[in-house]
Write a protein that holds these residues in place. Structure first.
Motif, PDB file in Angstrom:
ATOM      1  N   VAL A 110      12.518  -2.325 -62.394  1.00 23.53           N
ATOM      2  CA  VAL A 110      13.814  -1.952 -61.819  1.00 23.53           C
ATOM      3  C   VAL A 110      14.612  -3.206 -61.487  1.00 23.53           C
ATOM      4  O   VAL A 110      15.823  -3.278 -61.739  1.00 23.53           O
ATOM      5  CB  VAL A 110      13.622  -1.065 -60.568  1.00 23.53           C
ATOM      6  CG1 VAL A 110      14.952  -0.765 -59.922  1.00 23.53           C
ATOM      7  CG2 VAL A 110      12.927   0.223 -60.934  1.00 23.53           C
ATOM      8  N   VAL A 113      16.040  -4.591 -64.656  1.00 22.31           N
ATOM      9  CA  VAL A 113      17.102  -3.716 -65.163  1.00 22.31           C
ATOM     10  C   VAL A 113      18.377  -3.922 -64.355  1.00 22.31           C
ATOM     11  O   VAL A 113      19.454  -4.151 -64.911  1.00 22.31           O
ATOM     12  CB  VAL A 113      16.643  -2.244 -65.121  1.00 22.31           C
ATOM     13  CG1 VAL A 113      17.825  -1.312 -65.225  1.00 22.31           C
ATOM     14  CG2 VAL A 113      15.655  -1.977 -66.238  1.00 22.31           C
ATOM     15  N   ASP A 115      19.239  -6.371 -62.594  1.00 19.28           N
ATOM     16  CA  ASP A 115      19.749  -7.720 -62.797  1.00 19.28           C
ATOM     17  C   ASP A 115      20.563  -7.819 -64.086  1.00 19.28           C
ATOM     18  O   ASP A 115      21.368  -8.733 -64.254  1.00 19.28           O
ATOM     19  CB  ASP A 115      18.579  -8.710 -62.831  1.00 19.28           C
ATOM     20  CG  ASP A 115      19.041 -10.125 -62.599  1.00 19.28           C
ATOM     21  OD1 ASP A 115      19.936 -10.292 -61.746  1.00 19.28           O
ATOM     22  OD2 ASP A 115      18.535 -11.043 -63.265  1.00 19.28           O
ATOM     23  N   ILE A 117      22.406  -5.133 -65.556  1.00 21.54           N
ATOM     24  CA  ILE A 117      23.539  -4.235 -65.742  1.00 21.54           C
ATOM     25  C   ILE A 117      24.805  -4.892 -65.205  1.00 21.54           C
ATOM     26  O   ILE A 117      24.744  -5.887 -64.484  1.00 21.54           O
ATOM     27  CB  ILE A 117      23.316  -2.862 -65.052  1.00 21.54           C
ATOM     28  CG1 ILE A 117      23.097  -3.036 -63.551  1.00 21.54           C
ATOM     29  CG2 ILE A 117      22.166  -2.119 -65.695  1.00 21.54           C
ATOM     30  CD1 ILE A 117      22.889  -1.731 -62.828  1.00 21.54           C
ATOM     31  N   MET A 121      28.163  -1.907 -61.289  1.00 19.32           N
ATOM     32  CA  MET A 121      27.160  -0.856 -61.160  1.00 19.32           C
ATOM     33  C   MET A 121      26.028  -1.249 -60.224  1.00 19.32           C
ATOM     34  O   MET A 121      25.239  -0.406 -59.819  1.00 19.32           O
ATOM     35  CB  MET A 121      26.577  -0.522 -62.529  1.00 19.32           C
ATOM     36  CG  MET A 121      27.057   0.814 -63.072  1.00 19.32           C
ATOM     37  SD  MET A 121      26.215   1.173 -64.612  1.00 19.32           S
ATOM     38  CE  MET A 121      24.665   1.828 -64.027  1.00 19.32           C
ATOM     39  N   ARG A 122      25.932  -2.559 -59.914  1.00 17.73           N
ATOM     40  CA  ARG A 122      24.769  -2.998 -59.145  1.00 17.73           C
ATOM     41  C   ARG A 122      24.767  -2.438 -57.726  1.00 17.73           C
ATOM     42  O   ARG A 122      23.726  -2.041 -57.219  1.00 17.73           O
ATOM     43  CB  ARG A 122      24.721  -4.524 -59.080  1.00 17.73           C
ATOM     44  CG  ARG A 122      24.312  -5.112 -60.398  1.00 17.73           C
ATOM     45  CD  ARG A 122      24.113  -6.589 -60.278  1.00 17.73           C
ATOM     46  NE  ARG A 122      24.189  -7.193 -61.599  1.00 17.73           N
ATOM     47  CZ  ARG A 122      24.103  -8.486 -61.823  1.00 17.73           C
ATOM     48  NH1 ARG A 122      23.979  -9.310 -60.803  1.00 17.73           N
ATOM     49  NH2 ARG A 122      24.172  -8.961 -63.038  1.00 17.73           N
ATOM     50  N   GLY A 123      25.955  -2.403 -57.090  1.00 16.49           N
ATOM     51  CA  GLY A 123      26.042  -1.887 -55.714  1.00 16.49           C
ATOM     52  C   GLY A 123      25.475  -0.486 -55.617  1.00 16.49           C
ATOM     53  O   GLY A 123      24.528  -0.245 -54.859  1.00 16.49           O
ATOM     54  N   PRO A 124      26.033   0.461 -56.393  1.00 15.16           N
ATOM     55  CA  PRO A 124      25.491   1.825 -56.369  1.00 15.16           C
ATOM     56  C   PRO A 124      24.012   1.874 -56.721  1.00 15.16           C
ATOM     57  O   PRO A 124      23.251   2.646 -56.108  1.00 15.16           O
ATOM     58  CB  PRO A 124      26.304   2.556 -57.441  1.00 15.16           C
ATOM     59  CG  PRO A 124      27.554   1.777 -57.566  1.00 15.16           C
ATOM     60  CD  PRO A 124      27.235   0.363 -57.229  1.00 15.16           C
ATOM     61  N   ALA A 125      23.577   1.043 -57.663  1.00 12.94           N
ATOM     62  CA  ALA A 125      22.163   1.069 -58.051  1.00 12.94           C
ATOM     63  C   ALA A 125      21.292   0.651 -56.877  1.00 12.94           C
ATOM     64  O   ALA A 125      20.270   1.281 -56.593  1.00 12.94           O
ATOM     65  CB  ALA A 125      21.916   0.151 -59.240  1.00 12.94           C
ATOM     66  N   ILE A 126      21.709  -0.396 -56.156  1.00 14.86           N
ATOM     67  CA  ILE A 126      20.924  -0.841 -55.004  1.00 14.86           C
ATOM     68  C   ILE A 126      20.959   0.222 -53.909  1.00 14.86           C
ATOM     69  O   ILE A 126      19.951   0.519 -53.274  1.00 14.86           O
ATOM     70  CB  ILE A 126      21.446  -2.194 -54.484  1.00 14.86           C
ATOM     71  CG1 ILE A 126      21.213  -3.273 -55.547  1.00 14.86           C
ATOM     72  CG2 ILE A 126      20.765  -2.590 -53.191  1.00 14.86           C
ATOM     73  CD1 ILE A 126      21.738  -4.624 -55.195  1.00 14.86           C
ATOM     74  N   PHE A 127      22.129   0.827 -53.727  1.00 15.07           N
ATOM     75  CA  PHE A 127      22.250   1.881 -52.711  1.00 15.07           C
ATOM     76  C   PHE A 127      21.252   3.003 -52.983  1.00 15.07           C
ATOM     77  O   PHE A 127      20.475   3.391 -52.105  1.00 15.07           O
ATOM     78  CB  PHE A 127      23.673   2.435 -52.698  1.00 15.07           C
ATOM     79  CG  PHE A 127      23.827   3.684 -51.886  1.00 15.07           C
ATOM     80  CD1 PHE A 127      23.753   3.626 -50.509  1.00 15.07           C
ATOM     81  CD2 PHE A 127      24.025   4.911 -52.499  1.00 15.07           C
ATOM     82  CE1 PHE A 127      23.874   4.780 -49.757  1.00 15.07           C
ATOM     83  CE2 PHE A 127      24.139   6.065 -51.751  1.00 15.07           C
ATOM     84  CZ  PHE A 127      24.067   5.998 -50.373  1.00 15.07           C
ATOM     85  N   ALA A 128      21.254   3.493 -54.235  1.00 10.64           N
ATOM     86  CA  ALA A 128      20.346   4.592 -54.580  1.00 10.64           C
ATOM     87  C   ALA A 128      18.901   4.158 -54.414  1.00 10.64           C
ATOM     88  O   ALA A 128      18.063   4.910 -53.909  1.00 10.64           O
ATOM     89  CB  ALA A 128      20.604   5.060 -56.010  1.00 10.64           C
ATOM     90  N   SER A 129      18.606   2.909 -54.812  1.00 13.64           N
ATOM     91  CA  SER A 129      17.219   2.451 -54.749  1.00 13.64           C
ATOM     92  C   SER A 129      16.716   2.364 -53.318  1.00 13.64           C
ATOM     93  O   SER A 129      15.537   2.596 -53.064  1.00 13.64           O
ATOM     94  CB  SER A 129      17.086   1.070 -55.378  1.00 13.64           C
ATOM     95  OG  SER A 129      17.693   1.051 -56.620  1.00 13.64           O
ATOM     96  N   LEU A 130      17.612   2.002 -52.397  1.00  9.63           N
ATOM     97  CA  LEU A 130      17.156   1.808 -51.018  1.00  9.63           C
ATOM     98  C   LEU A 130      16.756   3.123 -50.363  1.00  9.63           C
ATOM     99  O   LEU A 130      15.917   3.140 -49.466  1.00  9.63           O
ATOM    100  CB  LEU A 130      18.255   1.139 -50.192  1.00  9.63           C
ATOM    101  CG  LEU A 130      18.391  -0.368 -50.334  1.00  9.63           C
ATOM    102  CD1 LEU A 130      19.593  -0.859 -49.557  1.00  9.63           C
ATOM    103  CD2 LEU A 130      17.146  -1.063 -49.821  1.00  9.63           C
ATOM    104  N   LEU A 131      17.370   4.229 -50.828  1.00  8.75           N
ATOM    105  CA  LEU A 131      17.178   5.496 -50.114  1.00  8.75           C
ATOM    106  C   LEU A 131      15.715   5.892 -49.902  1.00  8.75           C
ATOM    107  O   LEU A 131      15.317   6.145 -48.767  1.00  8.75           O
ATOM    108  CB  LEU A 131      17.935   6.616 -50.836  1.00  8.75           C
ATOM    109  CG  LEU A 131      19.454   6.527 -50.697  1.00  8.75           C
ATOM    110  CD1 LEU A 131      20.109   7.641 -51.484  1.00  8.75           C
ATOM    111  CD2 LEU A 131      19.863   6.606 -49.245  1.00  8.75           C
TER     112      LEU A 131
END
Lengths: 316, 289
Positions: A110, A113, A115, A117, A121-131
């Protein structure tokens, strides 16, 4: 800190060795006269009266209890998997060993990946990952439980479609099913942590080294294998360490998956003795705690020695 | 990094998409389902999406607040639990920040040997499962007759949180150069004044990050709050777990679903607002190793 952690710790040790004298059984007769008929009825009840008095030294009584080390039963050759403490230890070890490789590999994938994109898109990706990591473990595991447990649940359906042998999958059908579902939850819950750690480390990979490797003709994979991966190795140790610590804390998923029939962790045993039992089993809980603390301490020992050494070097 | 070929890009983006779905979908699903009737959410998944039963019960609307109504009813008292959670988390955060800041500063600047010992001890304490400490707390608390009080749970949470706060604040203070203290003291500040007027202004990011993690610890805790709080003082998370027991018999699990969504919502906002701090906090321990 000394007062609120060290003193309770001493008290844990004390409780595991000493206990209040066993309560006295007192027969009491409660009589009542029915005011209409005048008939007197009496009922006998057995009351457990706590005995006032100094605590009694019980030696290793609690440690040898059937719920803890079960000395007698082990010597008699009873199957270890029928004894709660050994079963819980087996589950905790299983959980740690099985989830750890997945957590590290998925976390790394992850991180690579995200790193690669595009930046927006990275902000939302990190947000979703943190949940899965930040949301309360009890809540996170409940959410998964509801999707898995009932017959029409969406995860249940997906498992039934994709995993061919799980025809009519049931969470509580066998220990194997329960253990693997909790392990899957564990991977889902901890992967974000590994991801964040690896992702942050990827940002600090020395660009000079990458360029030097490129000039030397290293392809993308070789650059990853010989430059990036060595940079991440200390963090693999870090994630492993944190994961081992957390594995001994596993409690919430067992509560939410209602899995205690098939899977109990060490923490769950203590929780059961203290919270779920009506007459609280302080001694047993304390003995289990002492053993857990010792195990955690021994697992941490190499790290402690290393940190100590680092400090000494830094102090010079 | 733009030199990836198209096939690799497709793999990367589809993987990113799948991961985001895996991570966030369960929460979105539950949020959606919390506005349905029980037979929909716990029925077949297609019913949970369309809300067939919800429509028949509510004259055509696909959404209902029935779960929330039960959860916040005077019988279930989830509102009280929210208030308790607020008190417990805010107090825990404030107290552990105060001690953590002062202690972290001292440990970062001290060269004495006991400072090392203290840090190592803190590391050991940090590794212990929280529930093992509860078995040390519970009997004395019952004997003193203060079991179940909110301030007791707050103190225990602060204590459990302290090792972590100390380490984190220390690593933030280590990043502040010693010369800053020294220049302040040369300019005539006492150590306290220098700490307050010179060091603290540059420390706010560290304080916010540490505070955030103290908040999360208190908010997410189950082991301490479920064992040390009485029924009326209990916080959200143990309250949800008590819903589970009763929900089986009453048959209205929707209250639990609604409560879960209510408890998750603040965390969503928190992650959205403080994403940067959370990331830096999770990695600050890692970089130091």
């Amino acid at each position: 800190m000394a007062l609120f952690i060290f003193v309770p710790l001493l008290n844990v040790l004390y409780t595991s060795l000493f206990s209040a004298p066993p309560p006295e059984e007192v027969l009491s007769e409660v009589c009542s006269t029915n005011f209409l008929t005048g008939v007197k009825t009496c009922t006998e009840t057995v009351d457990l009266i706590p005995v006032e008095g100094p605590d009694v030294f019980r030696g290793l009584f609690y440690f040898c209890n059937r719920s803890v080390l079960a000395c007698q039963q082990v010597l008699a050759g009873e199957d270890l998997m029928n004894l709660p403490f050994y079963k819980a230890m087996a589950f905790t070890l299983f959980y740690t060993v099985v989830t750890l490789p997945f957590v590290i590999v998925f976390g790394l994938i992850v991180a690579l990946v995200v790193d690669n994109i595009v930046r927006p898109m990275r902000g939302p990706a990190i947000f979703a990952s943190l949940l899965p990591f930040i949301v309360t473990p009890l809540v996170g595991s409940l959410v998964l439980f509801w999707m898995t447990d009932n017959n029409g649940g969406i995860l249940y359906s997906i498992i039934n479609w994709t995993v061919f042998w799980a025809d009519d999958f049931s969470l509580r059908a066998s220990p194997a099913a329960t253990w693997s579902v909790i392990a899957i939850y564990g991977v889902w819950h901890v992967t974000p942590f590994a991801f964040i750690v690896f992702y942050a480390a990827l940002q600090t990979v020395s660009q000079d080294q990458i360029e030097a490797a490129m000039i030397d003709g290293a392809r993308k994979f070789a650059r990853f294998r010989y430059v990036v991966l060595p940079h991440l190795m200390p963090l693999v140790t870090f994630v492993t360490l944190m994961h081992i610590m957390d594995a001994f804390r596993v409690l919430e998923p067992i509560v939410s998956f209602q899995a205690h029939g098939n899977a109990q962790s060490v923490s769950y045993l203590i929780y059961e003795h203290l919270v779920l039992q009506f007459d609280k089993r302080y001694g047993t809980a304390a003995a289990t705690s002492v053993l857990t603390i010792l195990i955690v301490f021994f697992m941490l020992f190499p790290v402690l020695v290393r940190t100590w050494r680092d400090f000494k070097i830094a102090a010079r | 990094m733009n030199r990836n070929g198209t096939p690799i890009l497709i793999v990367i983006y589809s993987f990113a998409f799948i991961w985001m779905l895996l991570a966030a979908f369960p929460f979105l699903w539950t949020m959606w389902g919390s506005f349905k009737f029980e037979s929909d959410f716990f029925g077949h998944w297609s019913k949970a999406i369309s809300g067939v039963d919800t429509r028949t019960f509510t004259d055509g609307s696909a959404f209902t607040f029935i779960g929330y109504e039960i959860a916040f009813s005077s019988e279930r008292m989830f509102g009280k639990a929210i208030l308790n959670t607020l008190i417990v988390t805010v107090c825990t955060m404030a107290i552990s920040l105060t001690f953590g800041t002062l202690g972290g500063y001292a440990l970062a600047r001290s060269t004495a040997k006991y400072a090392f010992v203290l840090l190592i001890v803190a590391l050991v304490f940090r590794a212990l499962p929280h529930i093992t400490l509860v078995s040390g707390y519970m009997r004395p608390l019952f004997q003193l007759g203060i079991w179940g009080d909110m301030w007791v749970a707050i103190l225990v949470l602060v204590a459990i949180n302290q090792p972590f706060t100390l380490w984190m604040m220390r690593s933030f203070f280590m990043n502040v150069p010693r010369e800053l203290d020294e220049s302040a003291m040369i300019d005539g500040c006492s150590r306290i004044q220098g700490f307050w007027h010179v060091i603290m202004p540059v420390m706010w990011p560290g304080v916010i990050t540490t505070g955030l993690f103290s908040f999360l610890l208190a908010y997410n805790d189950f082991a301490i709050t479920s064992s040390l709080l009485s029924q009326e003082n209990t916080t959200m998370i143990p309250r949800i777990s008590s819903f589970l027991g009763s929900a089986q018999t009453d048959g209205d699990q929707m209250a639990a679903v609604a409560a879960v969504v209510t408890a998750t919502a603040p965390l969503f906002v928190l992650v959205m607002v403080f994403q940067r701090q959370i990331v830096s906090g999770l990695t600050s321990g890692a970089v130091k190793g």
